[in-house]
Design an enzyme around this catalytic site. Structure first.
Site, mmCIF file in Angstrom:
data_model
loop_
_atom_site.group_PDB
_atom_site.id
_atom_site.type_symbol
_atom_site.label_atom_id
_atom_site.label_comp_id
_atom_site.label_asym_id
_atom_site.label_seq_id
_atom_site.Cartn_x
_atom_site.Cartn_y
_atom_site.Cartn_z
ATOM 1 N N LYS A 1 -0.109 -0.327 -1.394
ATOM 2 C CA LYS A 1 0.297 -0.869 -2.687
ATOM 3 C C LYS A 1 1.197 0.143 -3.407
ATOM 4 C CE LYS A 1 -1.980 2.018 -5.304
ATOM 5 N NZ LYS A 1 -1.183 2.903 -6.180
ATOM 6 N N TYR B 1 -3.810 -0.088 -10.639
ATOM 7 C CA TYR B 1 -5.271 -0.005 -10.572
ATOM 8 C C TYR B 1 -5.903 -0.649 -11.801
ATOM 9 C CZ TYR B 1 -5.164 3.198 -6.590
ATOM 10 O OH TYR B 1 -4.982 3.755 -5.351
#
Length: 368
Positions: free
Chosen positions: A134, A219
């Site tokens: 990611k 996140y």
């Protein structure tokens, strides 16, 4: 927009699935005669070499079989250390030759974000499944191209959202779903670190696609989505960056963004490259769930109750989140099922991040 009830069901099932591949699944051998699937690690930078590769020793369904690097001496050194045969060493020019190597089932893309789309698409065309780190890509358009290439090739595409396999996050999700804090009303997450290297590729927009929001802010965004079990319907964002700081000539430092969810939950999130923070808080009408750190590589802590009076240790606290991630995709390939964090999950995040940047730029609320 994805159906909210279905989204909740998918996340709940995903959490249970991740729990299921925790200690029981990667603490035992696979089925009778089941071979471990072979991974090629693409990129021997700090994450691929320093974090991912050492975790294969914890896997039960996965093994390291190949390396792709632009530094042949480094690749040979790493191969010798981890028992990778020299015939399974590749560079970025002969990368497509992986199609002829039956040892390689899956490639794990651990490259700068600007290279994710190209090397995912090339892997799919070479007939390999893909685990991509990611954030998924520079733009939603690139994400869509990656998904299409893997679908056309009939290969799995999974994004490296390790926290979906992290025991403390899974326990927090379970308790939130079980109603331990009543009806969820408010969510908060701040994620950041003090970036010390002004020459790092993450601070070059062409390679990273953005600053803290793309890197560590994802996140906070991911946690907001998997902790609430909902998709945001609107957001408002604000950027605060000191352009006199040489680190931020090209990318942003701090981004604060507020997410509105269909149930009425408000999510307040922050990403930053100029301070250390790693915190998740869920406030319900009967209590709270708090994690600090919440998404660390290790040392995560969890409290459930009115405050921090009751600390919780999950029963599978020792499970390795990277081994869980690696083995999950291997099992999905073996059993022909979709990963719980497939390419579509990465695409959703990038679309929301694009809206965050638009909101900060135009200083207005964006409806998703």
């Amino acid at each position: 927009m994805i159906d909210q009830h279905r989204r909740g069901m998918v996340l709940a099932a995903g959490a249970l699935a991740a729990s299921a591949v925790g200690v029981p699944a990667w603490g035992q051998n696979g089925g009778q005669g089941e071979r471990k699937l072979g991974y090629a690690i693409v990129g021997l930078g700090g994450y691929g070499l320093g974090v991912v590769i050492p975790k294969f020793k914890h896997c039960r369904h996965s093994r390291l079989v190949a390396l792709v690097s632009g530094d042949p001496a480094k690749a040979r050194r790493v191969a010798q250390e981890y028992g990778v045969p020299e015939k399974n060493l590749y560079n970025y020019e002969n990368y497509d030759g992986i199609r002829d190597n039956p040892d390689i089932d899956i490639v794990y893309i651990c490259l700068p974000v600007s290279m994710h789309a190209e090397y995912t698409i090339r892997a799919a065309k070479a007939g390999k499944h893909v685990l991509c780190e990611k954030p998924m890509a520079l733009s939603s358009r690139e994400c869509e191209a990656m998904i299409a290439a893997c679908r056309q090739a009939g290969k799995k595409l999974m994004i490296g959202y390790r926290c979906h396999f992290e025991p403390y996050n899974l326990e927090a999700i379970r308790r939130a779903r079980a109603g331990d804090i009543g009806k969820l009303r408010y969510f908060r997450s701040e994620h950041g670190f003090n970036f010390s290297n002004p020459n790092a590729w993450r601070l070059k927009r062409a390679m990273s696609g953005g600053g803290s929001m793309m890197d560590i802010g994802i996140y906070a965004l991911q946690a907001a989505r998997y902790m609430t079990g909902e998709e945001p319907v609107a957001l408002y964002a604000k950027e605060t960056t000191d352009k006199r700081d040489p680190r931020f000539r090209e990318v942003e430092d701090m981004v604060e963004f507020q997410l509105e969810f269909p149930s009425g939950v408000i999510g307040s999130c922050m990403s930053m490259y100029s301070a250390n923070q790693n915190h998740i808080l869920l406030m319900g009408d009967k209590g709270r769930i708090e994690m600090e750190p919440g998404t660390g590589y290790g040392g995560n802590r969890l409290w459930v109750g009115k405050g921090r009076e009751t600390e919780i240790t999950p029963p599978n606290a020792g499970a390795n989140q990277w081994a869980g991630q690696l083995d999950h995709l291997a099992q999905c390939v073996l059993q022909n099922r979709e990963p719980i964090v497939a390419g579509e999950e990465g695409l959703r995040d990038i679309r929301i991040i694009e809206a965050v940047y638009k909101s900060a730029r135009e200083q207005r609320r964006i409806v998703l």
